[in-house]
Design an enzyme around this catalytic site. Sequence first.
Site, PDB file in Angstrom:
ATOM      1  N   VAL A  19       3.293  -0.066  -1.207  1.00  0.00           N
ATOM      2  CA  VAL A  19       1.940  -0.602  -1.378  1.00  0.00           C
ATOM      3  C   VAL A  19       1.057  -0.275  -0.183  1.00  0.00           C
ATOM      4  CG1 VAL A  19       0.588  -2.716  -1.653  1.00  0.00           C
ATOM      5  CG2 VAL A  19       2.763  -2.460  -2.861  1.00  0.00           C
ATOM      6  N   ASP A  48       3.886  -1.217  10.945  1.00  0.00           N
ATOM      7  CA  ASP A  48       5.164  -1.596  10.345  1.00  0.00           C
ATOM      8  C   ASP A  48       6.119  -1.954  11.475  1.00  0.00           C
ATOM      9  OD1 ASP A  48       6.449  -0.880   7.290  1.00  0.00           O
ATOM     10  OD2 ASP A  48       7.866  -1.324   8.910  1.00  0.00           O
ATOM     11  N   ARG A  53      10.428   3.901  10.439  1.00  0.00           N
ATOM     12  CA  ARG A  53       9.405   4.205   9.435  1.00  0.00           C
ATOM     13  C   ARG A  53       8.188   4.863  10.090  1.00  0.00           C
ATOM     14  NH1 ARG A  53       7.858   5.823   4.528  1.00  0.00           N
ATOM     15  NH2 ARG A  53       6.301   4.520   3.518  1.00  0.00           N
ATOM     16  N   THR A  99       7.922  -9.388  -1.157  1.00  0.00           N
ATOM     17  CA  THR A  99       8.238 -10.796  -1.436  1.00  0.00           C
ATOM     18  C   THR A  99       9.452 -10.817  -2.357  1.00  0.00           C
ATOM     19  OG1 THR A  99       6.457 -10.672  -3.086  1.00  0.00           O
ATOM     20  CG2 THR A  99       5.980 -11.867  -1.061  1.00  0.00           C
ATOM     21  N   THR A 146       2.871  -9.989  -3.814  1.00  0.00           N
ATOM     22  CA  THR A 146       2.957 -10.848  -5.000  1.00  0.00           C
ATOM     23  C   THR A 146       3.524 -12.202  -4.612  1.00  0.00           C
ATOM     24  OG1 THR A 146       3.302  -8.928  -6.414  1.00  0.00           O
ATOM     25  CG2 THR A 146       3.934 -11.077  -7.310  1.00  0.00           C
ATOM     26  N   CYS A 291       9.457  -5.919  -8.954  1.00  0.00           N
ATOM     27  CA  CYS A 291       8.314  -6.568  -9.623  1.00  0.00           C
ATOM     28  C   CYS A 291       8.757  -7.322 -10.881  1.00  0.00           C
ATOM     29  CB  CYS A 291       7.257  -5.527  -9.983  1.00  0.00           C
ATOM     30  SG  CYS A 291       6.402  -4.826  -8.561  1.00  0.00           S
ATOM     31  N   ARG A 362      15.728  -0.950  -4.868  1.00  0.00           N
ATOM     32  CA  ARG A 362      15.681  -2.415  -4.741  1.00  0.00           C
ATOM     33  C   ARG A 362      15.884  -3.111  -6.085  1.00  0.00           C
ATOM     34  NH1 ARG A 362      10.088  -3.440  -1.847  1.00  0.00           N
ATOM     35  NH2 ARG A 362       9.591  -1.561  -3.023  1.00  0.00           N
TER      36      ARG A 362
END
Length: 456
Positions: A19, A48, A53, A99, A146, A291, A362
């Site tokens: 995102v 980050d 990363r 999240t 989210t 999600c 994930r």
Amino acid sequence: MSLPNHATCTISVIGLGYVGLPLAIEFSKTLICLRTGENLSRKIIGFDINKQRIDELSNKFDFTNEIPREDLNQLKNIELTNKESSLAHSDIYIVTVPTPLGISNKPDLNPIIKATELVGRSIQNRKELVEQGIINSAPIVIYESTVYPGLTEEVCIPILEKESGLVLNNTNYKKSFLCGYSPERINPGDKKRRLKDIIKVTSGSSSEAAAWIDKLYGSIIQAGTYLAPSIKVAEAAKVIENTQRDINIALVNELSIIFRSINIDTLDVLSAAETKWNFLPFKPGLVGGHCIGVDPYYLTYKSEMLGYSPQIVLAGRRINDGMSKWIVEQMVLEMAQRGINITKSKVLVLGITFKEDCPDIRNSKTFELIKFVESYSMECTVVDPLCDVEASTNQLGLKVLRDIPSDKKFSSIIISVKHKDFLAKKIDFFNDLLEEDGIILDLKGILPKSSKVIRF
């Protein structure tokens, strides 16, 4: 209230995953406001906590495959960092951390809490610059992660106030910060519907904040924005988008179970039903990822906090969470009926990411499916051309291969992910990998029907 200048503000994006990275890059490369046509000279900071990363992105490598190397080579006007001190000069803080779920499918709020504490400290350091007259506006904090309806105001804002020493929506900009929520709608692996092509829902802690945030996103989103009446409405809109999909997939998964017992092909039934103009084209399958398999639990968690136990949402979750076990049971039953010796059978699993043409593993339900296969003492070979092989191997305790081995025969092949690499293969290719009585479990409906192909 003095607010940052839209055209010259400094924007920090906290969390550079699926995102945050596309968002930071879109802000950095948009030099003319899509809404007003004014020239933009914003400074963008991509933050980050993971130094690896930052190093990878600095070396023009994005493990998510969302941003091609040629785009990373052309990055301008953006600072990539893992140093908290770099955030003190920011006007806008956009939080895009994951999240996930924790024990018993309860929301794990640690990432968003830690990110909020970091932003609060950064605002506290920024306050010194305000007092010195270097900065003359109130900071704005926007959440994209989210969450359940109410979390921004009930959890995050109190933390921001505590850490920063400022007060939400105070009329004195030197003592205030503003807040908003604009849910992410990134679809990993989708090269057609990118960030700028998807309508952005926005909201704010006051009418002034809401209008400012809506204009901010409107400057980069070609599809336009939708200003929600409150932060809670925007939070709820996001969480039900995936809850709706989860329930619809659960319905067709349950239909698949029923039709399997009737001995008819579910995909044939759906193809017939889809000839009606208002039939929704959902397909059965494994529901994982960060999600669809997660967001409904955020909603039910909040609901149960308020004393109501959801019925349909949780029923859908139970069906989808049980599909890995049911699929393996159907495979074992089919193998037994064909006289295949279950114990020590060799099974090839194709695809381990949670969705096609995406490296993200994930919450992939294929991991669970493999564990069920192994519980029958069958030998698994796992192939995925896109996943992080090291991470997948560590999670499975079983080596994951990039390429399909050509020197082995299998009792069963499970096609669990519709990667382009697999779509390019013909039925004869898969048949050549099978033992004489072997079967193919086509979980994605990519192969034509045959006596060896089992579709769900």
